[in-house]
Design an enzyme around this catalytic site. Structure first.
Site, mmCIF file in Angstrom:
data_model
loop_
_atom_site.group_PDB
_atom_site.id
_atom_site.type_symbol
_atom_site.label_atom_id
_atom_site.label_comp_id
_atom_site.label_asym_id
_atom_site.label_seq_id
_atom_site.Cartn_x
_atom_site.Cartn_y
_atom_site.Cartn_z
ATOM 1 N N GLU A 64 0.827 -1.209 0.000
ATOM 2 C CA GLU A 64 0.000 0.000 0.000
ATOM 3 C C GLU A 64 0.862 1.260 0.000
ATOM 4 O OE1 GLU A 64 -4.038 1.995 1.582
ATOM 5 O OE2 GLU A 64 -3.574 -0.070 2.133
ATOM 6 N N HIS A 91 -0.068 -14.122 -0.619
ATOM 7 C CA HIS A 91 1.238 -14.421 -0.037
ATOM 8 C C HIS A 91 1.664 -15.778 -0.576
ATOM 9 C CE1 HIS A 91 0.390 -11.001 2.490
ATOM 10 N NE2 HIS A 91 -0.749 -11.573 2.845
ATOM 11 N N ARG A 93 5.145 -16.974 -0.829
ATOM 12 C CA ARG A 93 6.404 -17.567 -0.360
ATOM 13 C C ARG A 93 6.789 -16.900 0.953
ATOM 14 N NH1 ARG A 93 8.799 -17.726 -4.696
ATOM 15 N NH2 ARG A 93 9.153 -19.939 -4.940
ATOM 16 N N HIS A 108 -4.309 0.644 -14.249
ATOM 17 C CA HIS A 108 -5.352 1.549 -14.758
ATOM 18 C C HIS A 108 -5.171 2.909 -14.091
ATOM 19 C CE1 HIS A 108 -9.301 3.211 -15.709
ATOM 20 N NE2 HIS A 108 -9.489 3.400 -14.418
#
Length: 150
Positions: A64, A91, A93, A108
């Site tokens: 984020e 998630h 690995r 976009h």
């Protein structure tokens, strides 16, 4: 052609992290191209879960941070800002130590929404987390200064 509408100086962008969670987790912006933003985060006691693996929430914070910062860089801060609407993370690995690197790329860039893909990889360039972030673009009468004062 670059998608950025703001300064892309890494020192300037890193300065935005002072006094925030990004500073606490030692997230650093490390690279920028015409259409991508990259940053790192250490895998250490601040970012691990109790089993010694990189905490999924820490991966989401990195994703984020990269996506929302990149979104803001595509906007004129005197007229618009971007806020998160949705984030998801796969998630794939586990990582126990070292540094993870995330790269945000626009999927976009619309007038009212943006979608960003963030790939987080370990030091061997193995995919750790794949995230998609949707941002809302909001008009800000008076710009970011007015938002920060309110």
């Amino acid at each position: 052609m670059a998608i950025w509408k703001q300064s892309t100086d890494l020192a300037h962008i890193n300065a935005w992290s002072r006094g925030t969670m990004m500073e606490t987790l030692d997230i650093r912006f490390t690279g920028i191209g015409d259409d991508w933003l990259r940053g790192t985060m250490p895998v250490d006691p601040r970012t691990r879960q109790p089993f010694g693996l990189l905490h999924g929430g820490a991966s989401v914070v990195l994703a984020e941070t990269l996506g929302s910062t990149a979104a803001m860089l595509t906007l004129d801060p005197t007229t618009h800002l971007a806020v998160g609407l949705d984030i998801n993370a796969n998630h794939v690995r586990g990582v126990r130590e070292g540094l993870v690197t995330g790269t945000a790329k626009a999927v976009h860039l619309g007038r009212t929404t943006q979608v960003w893909e963030i790939r987080i990889e370990d030091e061997r360039d193995k995919l750790v987390c794949l995230s998609r972030l949707t941002m809302s673009v909001i008009a800000t009468p008076g710009g970011m200064d007015a938002v920060m004062r309110s």
